[in-house]
Design a protein around this motif. Structure first.
Motif, mmCIF file in Angstrom:
data_model
loop_
_atom_site.group_PDB
_atom_site.id
_atom_site.type_symbol
_atom_site.label_atom_id
_atom_site.label_comp_id
_atom_site.label_asym_id
_atom_site.label_seq_id
_atom_site.Cartn_x
_atom_site.Cartn_y
_atom_site.Cartn_z
ATOM 1 N N ASP A 331 0.817 -1.205 0.000
ATOM 2 C CA ASP A 331 0.000 0.000 0.000
ATOM 3 C C ASP A 331 0.857 1.264 0.000
ATOM 4 N N MET A 332 2.035 1.182 0.592
ATOM 5 C CA MET A 332 2.883 2.360 0.744
ATOM 6 C C MET A 332 3.789 2.614 -0.449
ATOM 7 N N GLN A 333 4.372 1.568 -1.004
ATOM 8 C CA GLN A 333 5.430 1.714 -2.005
ATOM 9 C C GLN A 333 5.072 2.661 -3.166
ATOM 10 N N PRO A 334 3.857 2.560 -3.732
ATOM 11 C CA PRO A 334 3.547 3.434 -4.884
ATOM 12 C C PRO A 334 3.654 4.920 -4.590
ATOM 13 N N TYR A 335 3.472 5.318 -3.333
ATOM 14 C CA TYR A 335 3.548 6.747 -3.021
ATOM 15 C C TYR A 335 4.961 7.287 -3.217
ATOM 16 N N ILE A 336 5.963 6.529 -2.806
ATOM 17 C CA ILE A 336 7.338 7.018 -2.980
ATOM 18 C C ILE A 336 7.740 6.918 -4.445
ATOM 19 N N TRP A 337 7.245 5.912 -5.165
ATOM 20 C CA TRP A 337 7.544 5.823 -6.607
ATOM 21 C C TRP A 337 6.985 7.037 -7.347
ATOM 22 N N LYS A 338 5.734 7.383 -7.023
ATOM 23 C CA LYS A 338 5.115 8.545 -7.686
ATOM 24 C C LYS A 338 5.894 9.818 -7.378
ATOM 25 N N ALA A 339 6.289 9.961 -6.128
ATOM 26 C CA ALA A 339 7.025 11.154 -5.728
ATOM 27 C C ALA A 339 8.352 11.258 -6.479
ATOM 28 N N ILE A 340 9.063 10.144 -6.569
ATOM 29 C CA ILE A 340 10.351 10.120 -7.257
ATOM 30 C C ILE A 340 10.175 10.420 -8.739
ATOM 31 N N GLU A 341 9.183 9.802 -9.347
ATOM 32 C CA GLU A 341 8.946 9.998 -10.780
ATOM 33 C C GLU A 341 8.589 11.453 -11.083
ATOM 34 N N LYS A 342 7.731 12.040 -10.254
ATOM 35 C CA LYS A 342 7.336 13.430 -10.494
ATOM 36 C C LYS A 342 8.504 14.386 -10.286
ATOM 37 N N LEU A 343 9.306 14.144 -9.257
ATOM 38 C CA LEU A 343 10.447 15.025 -9.005
ATOM 39 C C LEU A 343 11.450 14.939 -10.153
ATOM 40 N N GLY A 344 11.689 13.741 -10.651
ATOM 41 C CA GLY A 344 12.580 13.583 -11.794
ATOM 42 C C GLY A 344 12.059 14.306 -13.028
ATOM 43 N N GLY A 345 10.763 14.236 -13.237
ATOM 44 C CA GLY A 345 10.155 14.936 -14.365
ATOM 45 C C GLY A 345 10.280 16.449 -14.243
ATOM 46 N N ILE A 346 10.146 16.938 -13.025
ATOM 47 C CA ILE A 346 10.286 18.379 -12.794
ATOM 48 C C ILE A 346 11.729 18.815 -13.024
ATOM 49 N N TYR A 347 12.692 17.990 -12.609
ATOM 50 C CA TYR A 347 14.097 18.308 -12.887
ATOM 51 C C TYR A 347 14.316 18.468 -14.390
ATOM 52 N N ASP A 348 13.732 17.567 -15.166
ATOM 53 C CA ASP A 348 13.859 17.651 -16.629
ATOM 54 C C ASP A 348 13.210 18.926 -17.168
ATOM 55 N N LEU A 349 11.978 19.175 -16.745
ATOM 56 C CA LEU A 349 11.223 20.323 -17.252
ATOM 57 C C LEU A 349 11.882 21.640 -16.868
ATOM 58 N N LEU A 350 12.337 21.743 -15.629
ATOM 59 C CA LEU A 350 12.939 22.994 -15.182
ATOM 60 C C LEU A 350 14.205 23.311 -15.974
ATOM 61 N N SER A 351 14.998 22.281 -16.272
ATOM 62 C CA SER A 351 16.194 22.507 -17.097
ATOM 63 C C SER A 351 15.811 23.126 -18.430
ATOM 64 N N CYS A 352 14.774 22.582 -19.048
ATOM 65 C CA CYS A 352 14.320 23.093 -20.355
ATOM 66 C C CYS A 352 13.825 24.529 -20.245
ATOM 67 N N VAL A 353 13.037 24.815 -19.224
ATOM 68 C CA VAL A 353 12.467 26.156 -19.051
ATOM 69 C C VAL A 353 13.563 27.195 -18.830
ATOM 70 N N LEU A 354 14.508 26.892 -17.949
ATOM 71 C CA LEU A 354 15.534 27.876 -17.593
ATOM 72 C C LEU A 354 16.526 28.117 -18.725
ATOM 73 N N LEU A 355 16.888 27.048 -19.430
ATOM 74 C CA LEU A 355 17.896 27.199 -20.479
ATOM 75 C C LEU A 355 17.356 27.878 -21.731
ATOM 76 N N THR A 356 16.040 27.937 -21.873
ATOM 77 C CA THR A 356 15.456 28.535 -23.079
ATOM 78 C C THR A 356 14.822 29.896 -22.832
ATOM 79 N N MET A 357 14.745 30.349 -21.584
ATOM 80 C CA MET A 357 14.106 31.641 -21.312
ATOM 81 C C MET A 357 15.032 32.788 -21.706
ATOM 82 N N LYS A 358 14.420 33.937 -22.003
ATOM 83 C CA LYS A 358 15.177 35.141 -22.346
ATOM 84 C C LYS A 358 15.230 36.051 -21.126
ATOM 85 N N VAL A 359 16.435 36.297 -20.626
ATOM 86 C CA VAL A 359 16.601 37.138 -19.441
ATOM 87 C C VAL A 359 16.710 38.597 -19.864
ATOM 88 N N ASN A 360 15.933 39.472 -19.220
ATOM 89 C CA ASN A 360 15.948 40.896 -19.516
ATOM 90 C C ASN A 360 17.048 41.578 -18.694
#
Length: 507
Positions: A331-360
Protein backbone atom coordinates in the motif's frame (compact mmCIF):
# COMPACT_ATOMS: atom_id res chain seq x y z
CA UNK A 1 -39.04 -12.50 3.72
CA UNK A 2 -36.68 -9.51 3.68
CA UNK A 3 -33.01 -10.47 3.58
CA UNK A 4 -30.73 -9.06 6.27
CA UNK A 5 -27.93 -6.66 5.52
CA UNK A 6 -25.47 -9.44 6.39
CA UNK A 7 -27.05 -11.74 3.82
CA UNK A 8 -27.01 -8.97 1.22
CA UNK A 9 -23.29 -8.41 1.84
CA UNK A 10 -22.52 -12.12 1.59
CA UNK A 11 -24.47 -12.37 -1.65
CA UNK A 12 -22.79 -9.30 -3.12
CA UNK A 13 -19.25 -9.82 -1.83
CA UNK A 14 -19.04 -13.63 -1.88
CA UNK A 15 -18.31 -16.15 0.82
CA UNK A 16 -14.81 -17.27 -0.18
CA UNK A 17 -11.47 -15.49 -0.37
CA UNK A 18 -11.01 -13.03 -1.89
CA UNK A 19 -14.17 -10.98 -1.54
CA UNK A 20 -15.12 -8.63 -4.36
CA UNK A 21 -14.59 -5.44 -2.34
CA UNK A 22 -11.26 -6.64 -0.91
CA UNK A 23 -10.17 -7.57 -4.41
CA UNK A 24 -11.07 -4.21 -5.94
CA UNK A 25 -9.77 -2.13 -3.05
CA UNK A 26 -6.57 -3.99 -2.15
CA UNK A 27 -5.54 -7.07 -4.06
CA UNK A 28 -6.08 -5.94 -7.64
CA UNK A 29 -4.31 -2.55 -7.25
CA UNK A 30 -1.41 -4.26 -5.44
CA UNK A 31 -1.19 -6.89 -8.17
CA UNK A 32 -1.18 -4.26 -10.92
CA UNK A 33 1.64 -2.35 -9.23
CA UNK A 34 3.61 -5.53 -8.53
CA UNK A 35 3.50 -6.89 -12.07
CA UNK A 36 4.91 -3.64 -13.45
CA UNK A 37 7.48 -2.86 -10.78
CA UNK A 38 8.43 -6.17 -9.14
CA UNK A 39 8.52 -8.83 -11.87
CA UNK A 40 12.13 -8.30 -12.94
CA UNK A 41 13.44 -8.16 -9.37
CA UNK A 42 11.45 -11.26 -8.43
CA UNK A 43 13.05 -13.23 -11.25
CA UNK A 44 16.51 -11.94 -10.28
CA UNK A 45 15.96 -13.17 -6.74
CA UNK A 46 14.75 -16.59 -7.98
CA UNK A 47 17.93 -17.00 -10.01
CA UNK A 48 20.26 -15.77 -7.27
CA UNK A 49 18.59 -17.87 -4.58
CA UNK A 50 18.79 -20.95 -6.78
CA UNK A 51 22.51 -20.39 -7.39
CA UNK A 52 23.12 -20.00 -3.66
CA UNK A 53 21.13 -23.16 -2.81
CA UNK A 54 23.22 -25.18 -5.27
CA UNK A 55 26.49 -23.77 -3.95
CA UNK A 56 25.42 -24.61 -0.39
CA UNK A 57 24.50 -28.18 -1.37
CA UNK A 58 20.83 -27.73 -0.59
CA UNK A 59 19.61 -28.34 -4.16
CA UNK A 60 21.20 -30.78 -6.60
CA UNK A 61 22.46 -29.32 -9.88
CA UNK A 62 20.16 -31.57 -11.91
CA UNK A 63 17.14 -30.22 -10.06
CA UNK A 64 18.49 -26.70 -10.33
CA UNK A 65 18.69 -26.97 -14.11
CA UNK A 66 15.00 -27.88 -14.28
CA UNK A 67 14.10 -24.97 -12.04
CA UNK A 68 16.39 -22.61 -14.00
CA UNK A 69 14.73 -23.70 -17.24
CA UNK A 70 11.33 -22.84 -15.78
CA UNK A 71 12.52 -19.48 -14.48
CA UNK A 72 14.09 -18.46 -17.79
CA UNK A 73 11.00 -19.67 -19.65
CA UNK A 74 8.83 -17.13 -17.85
CA UNK A 75 7.47 -14.63 -20.35
CA UNK A 76 7.95 -11.46 -18.35
CA UNK A 77 6.01 -9.31 -20.81
CA UNK A 78 3.13 -11.74 -20.55
CA UNK A 79 3.28 -11.57 -16.76
CA UNK A 80 3.27 -7.76 -16.87
CA UNK A 81 0.21 -7.84 -19.10
CA UNK A 82 -1.90 -10.17 -16.94
CA UNK A 83 -4.99 -9.17 -14.99
CA UNK A 84 -5.82 -10.12 -11.44
CA UNK A 85 -8.30 -13.01 -11.34
CA UNK A 86 -8.34 -13.93 -7.66
CA UNK A 87 -7.17 -17.45 -8.44
CA UNK A 88 -3.93 -16.65 -6.63
CA UNK A 89 -3.58 -14.31 -3.70
CA UNK A 90 -0.85 -12.24 -5.30
CA UNK A 91 1.81 -12.16 -8.00
CA UNK A 92 4.28 -14.16 -5.88
CA UNK A 93 1.98 -17.19 -5.68
CA UNK A 94 0.96 -16.87 -9.32
CA UNK A 95 4.60 -16.94 -10.48
CA UNK A 96 5.40 -19.80 -8.07
CA UNK A 97 2.51 -21.79 -9.55
CA UNK A 98 3.83 -21.15 -13.08
CA UNK A 99 7.27 -22.44 -12.10
CA UNK A 100 5.85 -25.60 -10.49
CA UNK A 101 3.72 -26.22 -13.57
CA UNK A 102 6.81 -25.94 -15.76
CA UNK A 103 9.40 -27.78 -13.64
CA UNK A 104 7.26 -29.93 -11.38
CA UNK A 105 7.07 -29.92 -7.61
CA UNK A 106 10.85 -29.65 -7.41
CA UNK A 107 10.41 -25.93 -8.14
CA UNK A 108 8.92 -25.64 -4.68
CA UNK A 109 12.47 -25.98 -3.33
CA UNK A 110 13.08 -22.40 -4.44
CA UNK A 111 11.34 -21.54 -1.20
CA UNK A 112 13.91 -23.29 1.00
CA UNK A 113 15.06 -20.83 3.71
CA UNK A 114 13.04 -18.07 2.13
CA UNK A 115 9.84 -16.23 2.99
CA UNK A 116 7.67 -13.72 1.23
CA UNK A 117 8.86 -11.43 4.01
CA UNK A 118 12.58 -11.26 3.29
CA UNK A 119 11.98 -11.67 -0.44
CA UNK A 120 9.37 -8.91 -0.49
CA UNK A 121 11.64 -6.47 1.33
CA UNK A 122 14.49 -7.30 -1.06
CA UNK A 123 12.21 -6.64 -4.02
CA UNK A 124 11.10 -3.30 -2.56
CA UNK A 125 14.71 -2.29 -2.00
CA UNK A 126 15.83 -3.41 -5.47
CA UNK A 127 12.98 -1.48 -7.07
CA UNK A 128 13.63 1.61 -5.00
CA UNK A 129 17.39 1.65 -5.63
CA UNK A 130 16.80 1.67 -9.40
CA UNK A 131 14.37 4.56 -9.11
CA UNK A 132 16.78 6.47 -6.87
CA UNK A 133 19.57 6.15 -9.43
CA UNK A 134 17.28 7.47 -12.16
CA UNK A 135 16.36 10.41 -9.93
CA UNK A 136 20.00 11.19 -9.14
CA UNK A 137 20.78 11.09 -12.86
CA UNK A 138 18.04 13.63 -13.57
CA UNK A 139 19.16 15.79 -10.63
CA UNK A 140 22.69 15.86 -12.04
CA UNK A 141 21.38 17.00 -15.42
CA UNK A 142 19.58 19.89 -13.70
CA UNK A 143 22.74 20.62 -11.73
CA UNK A 144 24.70 20.79 -14.97
CA UNK A 145 22.12 23.21 -16.36
CA UNK A 146 22.39 25.42 -13.29
CA UNK A 147 26.18 25.54 -13.57
CA UNK A 148 25.84 26.60 -17.21
CA UNK A 149 23.34 29.29 -16.20
CA UNK A 150 25.67 30.46 -13.44
CA UNK A 151 28.42 30.95 -15.99
CA UNK A 152 26.10 32.65 -18.47
CA UNK A 153 24.78 35.12 -15.90
CA UNK A 154 27.78 35.73 -13.66
CA UNK A 155 27.71 39.37 -14.84
CA UNK A 156 23.92 39.77 -14.99
CA UNK A 157 23.45 42.31 -12.19
CA UNK A 158 20.16 42.21 -10.31
CA UNK A 159 18.76 43.04 -6.89
CA UNK A 160 18.75 40.35 -4.23
CA UNK A 161 15.80 40.25 -1.84
CA UNK A 162 15.44 39.50 1.86
CA UNK A 163 12.10 39.64 3.70
CA UNK A 164 10.64 40.12 0.16
CA UNK A 165 12.25 43.61 0.10
CA UNK A 166 15.12 44.95 -1.99
CA UNK A 167 18.33 44.13 -0.13
CA UNK A 168 21.60 44.33 -2.08
CA UNK A 169 22.86 44.08 -5.65
CA UNK A 170 24.04 40.65 -6.72
CA UNK A 171 23.91 38.64 -9.95
CA UNK A 172 21.54 36.13 -11.43
CA UNK A 173 24.52 33.79 -11.67
CA UNK A 174 24.98 34.09 -7.90
CA UNK A 175 21.35 33.00 -7.46
CA UNK A 176 21.75 30.03 -9.81
CA UNK A 177 24.89 29.01 -7.93
CA UNK A 178 22.91 29.07 -4.69
CA UNK A 179 20.37 26.76 -6.33
CA UNK A 180 23.23 24.52 -7.47
CA UNK A 181 24.58 24.18 -3.95
CA UNK A 182 21.16 23.44 -2.48
CA UNK A 183 20.56 20.81 -5.17
CA UNK A 184 23.96 19.31 -4.37
CA UNK A 185 22.86 18.78 -0.78
CA UNK A 186 19.65 17.20 -2.07
CA UNK A 187 21.75 14.80 -4.15
CA UNK A 188 23.90 14.02 -1.10
CA UNK A 189 20.78 13.07 0.83
CA UNK A 190 19.62 10.87 -2.05
CA UNK A 191 23.05 9.19 -2.06
CA UNK A 192 22.75 8.55 1.67
CA UNK A 193 19.26 7.14 1.15
CA UNK A 194 20.61 4.88 -1.60
CA UNK A 195 23.22 3.50 0.79
CA UNK A 196 20.50 2.72 3.33
CA UNK A 197 18.23 1.18 0.70
CA UNK A 198 20.88 -0.98 -0.95
CA UNK A 199 21.15 -3.53 1.86
CA UNK A 200 20.04 -7.15 1.58
CA UNK A 201 17.25 -8.71 3.63
CA UNK A 202 17.60 -12.12 1.99
CA UNK A 203 18.13 -14.97 4.43
CA UNK A 204 16.13 -13.33 7.16
CA UNK A 205 13.20 -15.52 6.03
CA UNK A 206 10.04 -14.77 8.02
CA UNK A 207 11.73 -13.22 11.05
CA UNK A 208 14.43 -15.48 12.52
CA UNK A 209 16.57 -16.68 9.56
CA UNK A 210 16.55 -20.44 8.92
CA UNK A 211 17.86 -23.79 10.12
CA UNK A 212 19.21 -24.42 6.61
CA UNK A 213 22.89 -23.55 6.11
CA UNK A 214 22.37 -20.87 3.49
CA UNK A 215 24.75 -17.99 2.71
CA UNK A 216 23.23 -14.59 3.29
CA UNK A 217 26.51 -13.00 2.22
CA UNK A 218 26.38 -14.75 -1.14
CA UNK A 219 22.83 -13.54 -1.74
CA UNK A 220 23.93 -10.01 -0.97
CA UNK A 221 26.66 -10.19 -3.61
CA UNK A 222 24.57 -11.91 -6.27
CA UNK A 223 21.81 -9.31 -6.01
CA UNK A 224 24.14 -6.32 -6.14
CA UNK A 225 23.52 -5.20 -2.57
CA UNK A 226 26.43 -3.41 -0.96
CA UNK A 227 25.64 -4.46 2.59
CA UNK A 228 23.53 -6.92 4.53
CA UNK A 229 20.95 -6.19 7.20
CA UNK A 230 22.40 -8.20 10.05
CA UNK A 231 19.45 -8.68 12.36
CA UNK A 232 16.71 -10.78 10.75
CA UNK A 233 13.93 -9.06 12.66
CA UNK A 234 15.24 -5.67 11.54
CA UNK A 235 15.53 -6.99 7.98
CA UNK A 236 11.80 -7.64 7.64
CA UNK A 237 10.51 -4.98 10.07
CA UNK A 238 12.71 -1.95 9.48
CA UNK A 239 11.01 0.65 7.31
CA UNK A 240 13.43 3.52 7.80
CA UNK A 241 14.99 2.83 4.38
CA UNK A 242 11.83 4.06 2.69
CA UNK A 243 11.21 6.74 5.32
CA UNK A 244 14.73 8.09 4.76
CA UNK A 245 14.11 8.13 1.02
CA UNK A 246 10.78 9.89 1.51
CA UNK A 247 12.43 12.49 3.74
CA UNK A 248 15.18 13.16 1.19
CA UNK A 249 12.71 13.45 -1.70
CA UNK A 250 10.35 15.60 0.33
CA UNK A 251 13.10 18.03 1.32
CA UNK A 252 14.31 18.19 -2.29
CA UNK A 253 10.80 19.16 -3.40
CA UNK A 254 10.51 21.81 -0.69
CA UNK A 255 13.90 23.27 -1.59
CA UNK A 256 13.11 23.51 -5.28
CA UNK A 257 9.64 24.89 -4.58
CA UNK A 258 11.12 28.02 -3.04
CA UNK A 259 12.94 28.90 -6.27
CA UNK A 260 9.89 28.03 -8.34
CA UNK A 261 7.97 30.62 -6.34
CA UNK A 262 10.68 33.19 -7.14
CA UNK A 263 10.49 32.39 -10.85
CA UNK A 264 6.74 32.92 -10.89
CA UNK A 265 7.20 36.36 -9.36
CA UNK A 266 10.15 37.27 -11.56
CA UNK A 267 8.19 36.36 -14.67
CA UNK A 268 5.45 38.92 -14.08
CA UNK A 269 5.30 42.00 -16.33
CA UNK A 270 5.84 44.18 -13.26
CA UNK A 271 9.08 42.45 -12.37
CA UNK A 272 10.11 41.69 -15.93
CA UNK A 273 13.15 39.54 -15.21
CA UNK A 274 12.66 37.08 -18.03
CA UNK A 275 10.42 35.91 -20.85
CA UNK A 276 9.61 32.22 -21.09
CA UNK A 277 10.08 30.43 -24.39
CA UNK A 278 6.92 29.69 -26.39
CA UNK A 279 6.75 25.94 -25.64
CA UNK A 280 6.31 26.64 -21.92
CA UNK A 281 3.49 29.22 -21.90
CA UNK A 282 -0.22 29.05 -22.66
CA UNK A 283 -2.55 31.77 -23.89
CA UNK A 284 -5.77 32.95 -22.28
CA UNK A 285 -9.10 31.91 -23.75
CA UNK A 286 -10.36 35.50 -23.53
CA UNK A 287 -7.40 37.87 -22.99
CA UNK A 288 -5.26 38.09 -26.15
CA UNK A 289 -2.22 39.59 -24.43
CA UNK A 290 -1.77 36.83 -21.85
CA UNK A 291 1.30 34.54 -21.74
CA UNK A 292 0.55 32.32 -18.78
CA UNK A 293 3.65 30.65 -17.23
CA UNK A 294 1.80 27.38 -16.77
CA UNK A 295 4.94 25.23 -16.92
CA UNK A 296 6.21 26.92 -13.76
CA UNK A 297 2.78 26.87 -12.13
CA UNK A 298 2.44 23.13 -12.69
CA UNK A 299 5.90 22.56 -11.27
CA UNK A 300 4.89 24.44 -8.15
CA UNK A 301 1.73 22.41 -7.63
CA UNK A 302 3.43 19.11 -8.43
CA UNK A 303 6.22 19.84 -5.96
CA UNK A 304 3.54 20.29 -3.32
CA UNK A 305 2.00 16.95 -4.29
CA UNK A 306 5.43 15.32 -4.00
CA UNK A 307 5.76 16.65 -0.47
CA UNK A 308 2.30 15.24 0.22
CA UNK A 309 3.11 11.81 -1.20
CA UNK A 310 6.25 11.66 0.92
CA UNK A 311 4.34 12.73 4.00
CA UNK A 312 1.90 9.88 3.30
CA UNK A 313 4.83 7.47 3.42
CA UNK A 314 6.02 8.86 6.74
CA UNK A 315 2.53 8.75 8.24
CA UNK A 316 1.99 5.15 7.10
CA UNK A 317 5.14 4.19 9.04
CA UNK A 318 3.99 6.18 12.07
CA UNK A 319 2.92 4.06 15.06
CA UNK A 320 3.05 0.75 13.17
CA UNK A 321 4.19 -2.37 15.04
CA UNK A 322 7.83 -3.29 14.57
CA UNK A 323 7.33 -6.33 12.41
CA UNK A 324 6.47 -7.36 8.86
CA UNK A 325 3.27 -5.42 8.28
CA UNK A 326 1.11 -4.26 5.37
CA UNK A 327 1.40 -0.55 6.24
CA UNK A 328 5.03 -0.52 5.09
CA UNK A 329 4.55 -2.73 2.05
CA UNK A 330 2.31 -2.84 -1.04
CA UNK A 331 0.00 0.00 0.00
CA UNK A 332 2.88 2.36 0.74
CA UNK A 333 5.43 1.71 -2.00
CA UNK A 334 3.55 3.43 -4.88
CA UNK A 335 3.55 6.75 -3.02
CA UNK A 336 7.34 7.02 -2.98
CA UNK A 337 7.54 5.82 -6.61
CA UNK A 338 5.12 8.54 -7.69
CA UNK A 339 7.02 11.15 -5.73
CA UNK A 340 10.35 10.12 -7.26
CA UNK A 341 8.95 10.00 -10.78
CA UNK A 342 7.34 13.43 -10.49
CA UNK A 343 10.45 15.02 -9.01
CA UNK A 344 12.58 13.58 -11.79
CA UNK A 345 10.16 14.94 -14.36
CA UNK A 346 10.29 18.38 -12.79
CA UNK A 347 14.10 18.31 -12.89
CA UNK A 348 13.86 17.65 -16.63
CA UNK A 349 11.22 20.32 -17.25
CA UNK A 350 12.94 22.99 -15.18
CA UNK A 351 16.19 22.51 -17.10
CA UNK A 352 14.32 23.09 -20.36
CA UNK A 353 12.47 26.16 -19.05
CA UNK A 354 15.53 27.88 -17.59
CA UNK A 355 17.90 27.20 -20.48
CA UNK A 356 15.46 28.53 -23.08
CA UNK A 357 14.11 31.64 -21.31
CA UNK A 358 15.18 35.14 -22.35
CA UNK A 359 16.60 37.14 -19.44
CA UNK A 360 15.95 40.90 -19.52
CA UNK A 361 19.43 41.95 -18.40
CA UNK A 362 18.93 45.64 -19.13
CA UNK A 363 15.75 45.78 -17.03
CA UNK A 364 17.44 44.10 -14.09
CA UNK A 365 20.48 46.39 -14.27
CA UNK A 366 18.37 49.54 -14.60
CA UNK A 367 16.35 48.57 -11.54
CA UNK A 368 19.53 47.89 -9.60
CA UNK A 369 21.04 51.26 -10.58
CA UNK A 370 17.98 53.17 -9.43
CA UNK A 371 17.48 51.23 -6.22
CA UNK A 372 18.56 52.20 -2.73
CA UNK A 373 19.80 48.60 -2.42
CA UNK A 374 23.31 49.89 -3.22
CA UNK A 375 23.69 52.05 -0.10
CA UNK A 376 25.24 49.32 2.04
CA UNK A 377 28.43 49.95 0.11
CA UNK A 378 28.07 53.69 0.73
CA UNK A 379 28.08 53.01 4.49
CA UNK A 380 31.08 50.67 4.08
CA UNK A 381 32.97 53.30 2.07
CA UNK A 382 32.31 55.99 4.68
CA UNK A 383 33.81 53.68 7.30
CA UNK A 384 36.92 53.26 5.14
CA UNK A 385 37.29 56.90 4.10
CA UNK A 386 35.97 58.87 7.11
CA UNK A 387 37.09 56.57 9.90
CA UNK A 388 33.60 56.35 11.40
CA UNK A 389 32.27 53.28 13.17
CA UNK A 390 29.94 51.25 11.01
CA UNK A 391 26.98 52.15 13.23
CA UNK A 392 27.71 55.87 12.77
CA UNK A 393 28.07 55.43 9.01
CA UNK A 394 24.86 53.39 8.95
CA UNK A 395 23.05 56.23 10.74
CA UNK A 396 24.34 58.84 8.28
CA UNK A 397 23.22 56.83 5.25
CA UNK A 398 19.88 55.70 6.67
CA UNK A 399 18.88 59.24 7.63
CA UNK A 400 19.84 60.44 4.14
CA UNK A 401 17.72 57.75 2.47
CA UNK A 402 14.85 58.40 4.86
CA UNK A 403 14.70 62.06 3.81
CA UNK A 404 14.66 61.09 0.13
CA UNK A 405 11.84 58.60 0.64
CA UNK A 406 9.78 61.07 2.68
CA UNK A 407 10.17 63.60 -0.13
CA UNK A 408 9.01 61.07 -2.69
CA UNK A 409 12.38 60.79 -4.39
CA UNK A 410 12.74 57.03 -4.82
CA UNK A 411 15.64 57.01 -7.28
CA UNK A 412 19.24 56.66 -6.21
CA UNK A 413 20.09 59.54 -8.56
CA UNK A 414 18.63 61.89 -5.95
CA UNK A 415 21.30 60.93 -3.42
CA UNK A 416 23.82 63.76 -3.84
CA UNK A 417 27.05 64.46 -2.01
CA UNK A 418 25.54 67.71 -0.73
CA UNK A 419 22.61 65.88 0.87
CA UNK A 420 24.90 63.23 2.32
CA UNK A 421 27.11 65.90 3.91
CA UNK A 422 24.08 67.58 5.49
CA UNK A 423 23.26 64.38 7.35
CA UNK A 424 26.90 63.65 8.10
CA UNK A 425 27.18 67.00 9.90
CA UNK A 426 23.97 66.27 11.84
CA UNK A 427 25.15 62.81 12.95
CA UNK A 428 28.92 63.19 13.48
CA UNK A 429 29.44 66.92 13.27
CA UNK A 430 31.46 67.00 10.05
CA UNK A 431 31.20 66.42 6.35
CA UNK A 432 32.40 63.29 4.59
CA UNK A 433 35.72 63.35 2.76
CA UNK A 434 34.15 61.48 -0.17
CA UNK A 435 34.50 63.04 -3.62
CA UNK A 436 31.74 63.13 -6.21
CA UNK A 437 33.55 60.39 -8.15
CA UNK A 438 33.91 58.18 -5.08
CA UNK A 439 30.23 58.62 -4.24
CA UNK A 440 29.25 57.70 -7.78
CA UNK A 441 31.46 54.62 -7.67
CA UNK A 442 30.20 53.27 -4.36
CA UNK A 443 26.59 53.69 -5.49
CA UNK A 444 27.22 51.62 -8.63
CA UNK A 445 25.68 48.10 -8.47
CA UNK A 446 28.44 46.77 -10.75
CA UNK A 447 31.06 48.06 -8.30
CA UNK A 448 29.07 46.64 -5.38
CA UNK A 449 29.19 43.18 -6.97
CA UNK A 450 32.79 43.46 -8.14
CA UNK A 451 34.32 44.08 -4.71
CA UNK A 452 32.38 41.28 -3.01
CA UNK A 453 35.11 38.86 -3.87
CA UNK A 454 35.19 36.72 -0.73
CA UNK A 455 34.38 33.00 -0.82
CA UNK A 456 30.72 32.71 -1.70
CA UNK A 457 30.47 36.24 -3.03
CA UNK A 458 28.94 37.28 -6.37
CA UNK A 459 31.93 38.94 -8.03
CA UNK A 460 32.55 37.56 -11.54
CA UNK A 461 36.13 36.64 -10.57
CA UNK A 462 34.94 34.70 -7.54
CA UNK A 463 32.16 33.04 -9.53
CA UNK A 464 34.71 31.81 -12.07
CA UNK A 465 36.54 29.99 -9.29
CA UNK A 466 33.29 28.66 -7.88
CA UNK A 467 32.14 27.37 -11.25
CA UNK A 468 35.38 25.40 -11.68
CA UNK A 469 34.86 23.79 -8.28
CA UNK A 470 31.24 22.93 -9.10
CA UNK A 471 32.30 21.37 -12.41
CA UNK A 472 34.80 19.16 -10.59
CA UNK A 473 32.09 18.17 -8.12
CA UNK A 474 29.85 17.34 -11.09
CA UNK A 475 32.46 14.89 -12.39
CA UNK A 476 32.72 13.24 -8.98
CA UNK A 477 28.95 12.91 -8.67
CA UNK A 478 28.72 11.49 -12.20
CA UNK A 479 31.42 8.94 -11.30
CA UNK A 480 29.43 7.89 -8.22
CA UNK A 481 26.33 7.38 -10.35
CA UNK A 482 28.19 5.42 -13.02
CA UNK A 483 29.82 3.21 -10.38
CA UNK A 484 26.46 2.33 -8.80
CA UNK A 485 24.82 1.65 -12.16
CA UNK A 486 27.70 -0.55 -13.30
CA UNK A 487 27.72 -2.47 -10.01
CA UNK A 488 24.08 -3.46 -10.47
CA UNK A 489 24.62 -4.32 -14.14
CA UNK A 490 27.66 -6.49 -13.38
CA UNK A 491 25.90 -8.34 -10.54
CA UNK A 492 22.89 -9.14 -12.72
CA UNK A 493 25.18 -10.23 -15.54
CA UNK A 494 27.07 -12.64 -13.26
CA UNK A 495 23.84 -14.28 -12.16
CA UNK A 496 22.65 -14.67 -15.74
CA UNK A 497 26.03 -16.05 -16.82
CA UNK A 498 25.86 -18.78 -14.17
CA UNK A 499 22.30 -19.72 -15.13
CA UNK A 500 23.21 -19.71 -18.84
CA UNK A 501 26.21 -21.94 -18.16
CA UNK A 502 23.96 -24.43 -16.35
CA UNK A 503 21.50 -24.40 -19.23
CA UNK A 504 24.31 -25.00 -21.75
CA UNK A 505 25.67 -27.91 -19.72
CA UNK A 506 22.19 -29.40 -19.62
CA UNK A 507 22.05 -29.38 -23.41
Amino acid sequence: MKTSLREQIMEMDGTTFPSKTYTSMVLEPAYDEAKLHFTDSMVEIHKAHLIMLVEQGLVRIEEARKIATAVTALDLEDVKGRRYTGEYEDLFFEVEHSLIEEAGEIAGNLHIARSRNDMGIAIYRMTLREKLLVLVEKALKLRESLIELTDEHKKTVMIGYTHTQQAQPTTLGHYFNAMTDMLTRDVSRLQAAYKTVNRSSMGAAALTTSGFEISRERMKDLLGFEDMIDNAWDAVAGADYIAETASAVQLASLNLGRSIQDFLQWGTQEYGAFLLSEPYVQISSIMPQKRNPVSIEHMRSLLSSIAGDCQTVLLMVHNTPFGDIVDTEDDMQPYIWKAIEKLGGIYDLLSCVLLTMKVNKDTLLKRAKESFANVTELADTIVRKDGLSFRQAHHVVSSTVKELVECGRTSLKSLTLELLNEHSKKVVGRESVLTEEELKQCLSPEYFVQIRDLEGGPSPRRMEKTINVRLQEQKELACWLKEKQEHLTISASKVNDIITKWMGANE
